[in-house]
Design a protein around this motif. Structure first.
Motif, PDB file in Angstrom:
ATOM      1  N   SER A 116      -9.525  -0.962   5.421  1.00 23.41           N
ATOM      2  CA  SER A 116      -8.859  -0.991   6.735  1.00 23.41           C
ATOM      3  C   SER A 116      -7.388  -0.554   6.604  1.00 23.41           C
ATOM      4  O   SER A 116      -6.858   0.156   7.451  1.00 23.41           O
ATOM      5  N   LYS A 117      -6.749  -0.945   5.496  1.00 25.26           N
ATOM      6  CA  LYS A 117      -5.362  -0.550   5.256  1.00 25.26           C
ATOM      7  C   LYS A 117      -5.267   0.975   5.058  1.00 25.26           C
ATOM      8  O   LYS A 117      -4.360   1.627   5.579  1.00 25.26           O
ATOM      9  N   ALA A 118      -6.240   1.513   4.320  1.00 28.88           N
ATOM     10  CA  ALA A 118      -6.258   2.958   4.053  1.00 28.88           C
ATOM     11  C   ALA A 118      -6.404   3.742   5.360  1.00 28.88           C
ATOM     12  O   ALA A 118      -5.785   4.794   5.542  1.00 28.88           O
ATOM     13  N   ASN A 119      -7.214   3.231   6.273  1.00 23.38           N
ATOM     14  CA  ASN A 119      -7.411   3.915   7.559  1.00 23.38           C
ATOM     15  C   ASN A 119      -6.124   3.943   8.388  1.00 23.38           C
ATOM     16  O   ASN A 119      -5.843   4.921   9.078  1.00 23.38           O
ATOM     17  N   PHE A 176       0.793  -1.234   0.000  1.00 23.43           N
ATOM     18  CA  PHE A 176       0.000   0.000   0.000  1.00 23.43           C
ATOM     19  C   PHE A 176       0.829   1.291   0.000  1.00 23.43           C
ATOM     20  O   PHE A 176       0.666   2.158   0.830  1.00 23.43           O
ATOM     21  N   THR A 177       1.735   1.406  -0.966  1.00 27.32           N
ATOM     22  CA  THR A 177       2.456   2.673  -1.143  1.00 27.32           C
ATOM     23  C   THR A 177       1.713   3.488  -2.217  1.00 27.32           C
ATOM     24  O   THR A 177       0.719   3.018  -2.760  1.00 27.32           O
ATOM     25  N   ARG A 231      -5.819  10.723  -3.582  1.00 24.04           N
ATOM     26  CA  ARG A 231      -5.699   9.518  -4.426  1.00 24.04           C
ATOM     27  C   ARG A 231      -6.285   8.303  -3.702  1.00 24.04           C
ATOM     28  O   ARG A 231      -6.959   7.467  -4.295  1.00 24.04           O
ATOM     29  N   VAL A 232      -5.992   8.200  -2.407  1.00 24.60           N
ATOM     30  CA  VAL A 232      -6.519   7.086  -1.602  1.00 24.60           C
ATOM     31  C   VAL A 232      -8.046   7.151  -1.573  1.00 24.60           C
ATOM     32  O   VAL A 232      -8.731   6.145  -1.765  1.00 24.60           O
ATOM     33  N   LEU A 262       0.685   8.901   3.992  1.00 21.90           N
ATOM     34  CA  LEU A 262       0.728   9.220   2.555  1.00 21.90           C
ATOM     35  C   LEU A 262       0.473  10.703   2.323  1.00 21.90           C
ATOM     36  O   LEU A 262      -0.435  11.285   2.911  1.00 21.90           O
ATOM     37  N   GLN A 263       1.273  11.271   1.406  1.00 21.14           N
ATOM     38  CA  GLN A 263       1.069  12.703   1.113  1.00 21.14           C
ATOM     39  C   GLN A 263      -0.202  12.914   0.285  1.00 21.14           C
ATOM     40  O   GLN A 263      -0.987  13.815   0.535  1.00 21.14           O
ATOM     41  N   ASP A 264      -0.393  12.045  -0.712  1.00 20.87           N
ATOM     42  CA  ASP A 264      -1.502  12.246  -1.652  1.00 20.87           C
ATOM     43  C   ASP A 264      -2.749  11.514  -1.155  1.00 20.87           C
ATOM     44  O   ASP A 264      -3.091  10.434  -1.614  1.00 20.87           O
TER      45      ASP A 264
END
Length: 341
Positions: free
Chosen positions: A193-196, A157-158, A207-208, A202-204
């Motif tokens: 869940s990974k995004a949370n 998840f980069t 995008r997420v 993450l800077q952007d």
């Protein structure tokens, strides 16, 4: 020690082989350079004839090299061009044999793995992903591989992974939803869940959010919410594929149900997905375990049954074991239990 006359003969043979391969490469290259939708039929026919006239190994390697150099560049490739190249592979996969698609798929996945690990700056990863996505669109590979790739990207998840996930979902998201809605649902919840957890790093972040919105649109089967989504070109080429393959029912049967791990470890564990592929590596199963099991079976059954097994040409220990289990079981449940053991 190799005697001089044998050495000379060997060198002459090598030169002859090199010349033949060079000629073959020129012919295949000429055909691929002329490839377009209207002449797909004639070019696939000519390549089929070349497959009949030359060794499959040489043809597979030549075709894969030429297609890879045509489609995997540092600049983003036009979607139409990638589709036509993959459609050609899928037609040969159906008409010549599944080793054509299997060889190409393995080369693409290995190249992707290598570039992904080396953090290549160009658009090579996207181009390779486009090839894999269309191999799935044209029924060469099963959705299992696509889900494996998506899971791998979600686990790291980069920013680059998010870009690739978006790219893949845009190309094959709705087909995945049709094929395996449950797996897609699990993937979406995992991505959420990974995004949370990593959102702050993450800077952007837009995008997420955009990726999560795309995933929700997929889950709700809402095509309008995915910008630039156009299933028309793929559908048109699928129709062409059906007419060229002649047998529309063969689409699902020839799909390679192979996982990412199997493809990357093909040299260690063999290529079980290609029928008759020669392989001389270490055994897939640990030897010690199978030997003890064989001893157990032989000890339990009588010599009469073993003689019967030999008479029925059960020529390997596993076959003999299964035969003995079937002959000595009390009922189907007993047989089932013994076979599981």
């Amino acid at each position: 020690y190799v005697p001089p006359q044998v050495r000379r003969a060997q060198e002459a043979l090598d030169d002859k082989k090199r010349e033949e391969l060079g000629r073959l490469k020129k012919m295949v290259n000429g055909l691929i350079n002329r490839l377009s939708e209207p002449n797909l039929s004639s070019i696939s026919g000519q390549l089929e004839e070349l497959y009949m006239a030359n060794s499959r190994k040489d043809m597979n390697e030549t075709l894969t090299d030429i297609l890879m150099s045509a489609c995997v560049t540092a600049a983003a490739m036009p979607a139409r061009l990638v589709m036509e190249h993959v459609l050609l592979v899928s037609i040969l996969h159906h008409t010549v044999g599944i080793e054509v698609g299997a060889h190409f798929l393995e080369a693409v996945v290995r190249k992707f793995d290598e570039l992904y690990k080396s953090d290549a700056e160009g658009k090579e990863c996207e181009n390779l992903f486009a090839l894999i996505a269309h191999l799935y669109n044209f029924h060469v590979v099963h959705s299992l591989l696509i889900f494996d790739l998506l899971k791998r990207l979600v686990s790291t998840f980069t920013e680059k992974d998010i870009e690739l996930i978006l790219f893949l979902l845009k190309n094959v998201g709705f087909s995945l939803r049709k094929d395996d809605p449950l797996a897609l649902k699990e993937l979406i919840s995992e991505a959420q869940s990974k995004a949370n957890t990593v959102e702050k790093k993450l800077q952007d972040q837009t995008r997420v959010r955009f990726m999560l919105e795309t995933m929700l649109a997929l889950r709700n089967n809402d095509m309008r919410k995915i910008p630039g989504y156009d299933p028309e070109p793929v559908e048109k080429l699928r129709k062409l594929q059906r007419t060229l393959v002649h047998n529309s029912g063969s689409g699902k049967d020839t799909q390679l149900r192979v996982s990412l791990e199997s493809l990357l470890n093909a040299d260690k564990v063999g290529r079980w997905w290609i029928v008759g592929s020669a392989w001389s590596g270490a055994p897939m199963i640990d030897d010690t375990d199978s030997k003890t099991q064989q001893k157990l079976h032989v000890g339990k059954v009588s010599s009469k049954i073993m003689a019967l097994a030999r008479k029925q040409r059960m020529n390997t220990d596993i076959r003999r074991g299964i035969f003995c289990v079937l002959m000595t079981s009390e009922d189907f449940l007993d047989a089932f239990e013994k076979l599981l053991k």
